[in-house]
Motif scaffolding. Structure first.
Motif, PDB file in Angstrom:
ATOM      1  N   PHE A 241       0.843  -1.201   0.000  1.00  0.00           N
ATOM      2  CA  PHE A 241       0.000   0.000   0.000  1.00  0.00           C
ATOM      3  C   PHE A 241       0.882   1.255   0.000  1.00  0.00           C
ATOM      4  N   HIS A 242       1.959   1.194   0.782  1.00  0.00           N
ATOM      5  CA  HIS A 242       2.859   2.344   0.852  1.00  0.00           C
ATOM      6  C   HIS A 242       3.434   2.637  -0.537  1.00  0.00           C
ATOM      7  N   GLY A 248       1.699  11.883   0.329  1.00  0.00           N
ATOM      8  CA  GLY A 248       0.575  12.580   0.948  1.00  0.00           C
ATOM      9  C   GLY A 248      -0.728  11.792   0.853  1.00  0.00           C
ATOM     10  N   GLY A 249      -0.681  10.602   0.213  1.00  0.00           N
ATOM     11  CA  GLY A 249      -1.889   9.773   0.050  1.00  0.00           C
ATOM     12  C   GLY A 249      -2.349   9.183   1.386  1.00  0.00           C
ATOM     13  N   PHE A 266       4.124   5.466   7.943  1.00  0.00           N
ATOM     14  CA  PHE A 266       2.986   6.380   7.792  1.00  0.00           C
ATOM     15  C   PHE A 266       2.908   7.300   9.011  1.00  0.00           C
ATOM     16  N   THR A 267       2.326   8.465   8.821  1.00  0.00           N
ATOM     17  CA  THR A 267       2.033   9.287   9.996  1.00  0.00           C
ATOM     18  C   THR A 267       0.526   9.241  10.219  1.00  0.00           C
ATOM     19  N   LEU A 268       0.124   9.514  11.449  1.00  0.00           N
ATOM     20  CA  LEU A 268      -1.303   9.487  11.766  1.00  0.00           C
ATOM     21  C   LEU A 268      -1.811  10.922  11.704  1.00  0.00           C
ATOM     22  N   GLN A 281       4.812  13.294   2.730  1.00  0.00           N
ATOM     23  CA  GLN A 281       5.292  13.880   1.473  1.00  0.00           C
ATOM     24  C   GLN A 281       6.761  13.531   1.299  1.00  0.00           C
ATOM     25  N   GLY A 282       7.134  13.249   0.062  1.00  0.00           N
ATOM     26  CA  GLY A 282       8.553  13.056  -0.249  1.00  0.00           C
ATOM     27  C   GLY A 282       9.157  11.813   0.352  1.00  0.00           C
TER      28      GLY A 282
END
Ligand SMILES: C[S@@+](CC[C@H](N)C(=O)[O-])C[C@H]1O[C@@H](n2cnc3c(N)ncnc32)[C@H](O)[C@@H]1O
Length: 301
Positions: A241-242, A248-249, A266-268, A281-282
């Motif tokens: 998925f990543h 930014g998805g 991922f960030t929450l 992002q990035g």
């Protein structure tokens, strides 16, 4: 008189072999308490192949040229396909009221949105997304693509047909039923205006090769699917998925699900109604095999 279905005994060692090959195939893990479930649901199948016992059935799964069909059968009888429209409304509110408006700005150049409902069962989830998008008049003329995928061909046939019974609408506002469905007797048929955005595809989430062809996604929903998976398989799927998400998805999981202990890539993000995982992002692509401390418990931590 009904003849009682004869249950073929499943020994502990063959149960473990069988459950490991099912786990390797599709990620779904059966703990020791599920032995009776496999015994009960697969005994008839063992007999229909005129096999003596489960050991022979396990051999068939290993070596038979039709083993692919056999795994498809197993997935069909052993998976949970429960779903309904507008499931987990708080999260959908976040998608509709906060994520979609953000995409409207972010993607205004390309005028394109791609959303993936991974493990969509009979299709209620991707069609719900289509309705939510249509409610925002500002996507008129945009290229909207919603992919619904599942490992199970049988549920996908229902999804493609788009014909539902009352049971699928247990949390659906009458407004949506009237606007997006045509009622015939006791059936509700999804209208073309919502149906045309949704494509369905048979995909095993543990098949990284096929998943590469899915392309980049703005949002992925994978809800109430990975709860049945073992930890290793969850890591593989979250990694895919990543890779598939744009920078930014967003990744929307079911309420009972978290990627804690699975990935720190991922960030929450905190929204008004809910918290959602976001690919920062990035972020460079992270390879599981080369590994990376990012995926907790990957090959090399
Ligand atoms: C409980 S349903 C969830 C449906 C919907 N996402 C929801 O939350 O209402 C779980 C679905 O995941 C699918 N599934 C299980 N293992 C899978 C795999 N390895 N690849 C793709 N789909 C899978 C099952 O076939 C089933 O239809």
């Amino acid at each position: 008189m009904f003849e009682t279905e004869k249950i073929i005994p499943l020994t502990d060692d063959v149960f473990r072999l069988l459950r490991d090959s099912i786990k390797d195939y599709c990620g779904i893990y059966f703990d020791d308490n599920s032995k009776y479930l496999l015994e009960k649901r697969l005994s008839k199948r063992v007999r229909s192949h005129s096999l003596e016992d489960f050991r022979d059935y396990y051999r068939l799964l290993l070596y038979d040229k039709k083993k692919g069909e056999e795994f498809a059968f197993i997935v069909d009888v052993l998976t949970v396909n429960e779903t309904y429209f507008f499931r987990e409304m708080n999260q959908l509110r976040t998608l509709s009221e906060e994520i979609l408006p953000e995409l409207k700005d972010k993607n205004r150049g390309a005028r394109k949105i791609r959303i993936w409902s991974a493990g969509c069962s009979t299709g209620e989830e991707p069609y719900t997304i289509a309705m939510l998008i249509l409610e925002h008049g500002y996507f008129l003329g945009w290229d909207i693509e919603i992919l619904g995928s599942d490992i199970n061909q049988r549920v996908l046939q229902y999804a493609r047909r788009g014909v539902y019974r009352k049971n699928s609408f247990r949390t659906t506002d009458e407004y949506f039923m009237k606007k997006y469905f045509t009622k015939e007797d006791n059936l509700y048929i999804i209208n073309d205006n919502a149906k045309r955005f949704v494509n369905f595809s048979c995909l095993n989430l543990l098949d990284p090769f096929k998943i590469k062809f899915v392309g980049n996604m703005d949002v992925i929903l994978c809800r109430n699917v990975l709860i049945y998976f073992d930890l290793d398989s969850r890591k593989k799927v979250i990694h895919s998925f990543h890779e598939r998400l744009v920078d930014g998805g967003y990744l929307l999981m079911g309420h009972a699900e978290s990627i804690m202990n699975i990935s720190t890539a991922f960030t929450l993000k905190h929204f008004k109604n809910d918290m959602v995982y976001q690919k920062p992002q990035g972020t460079a692509a992270i390879s599981l095999s080369e590994n990376s401390a990012k995926f907790v418990g990957g090959n090399k931590v």
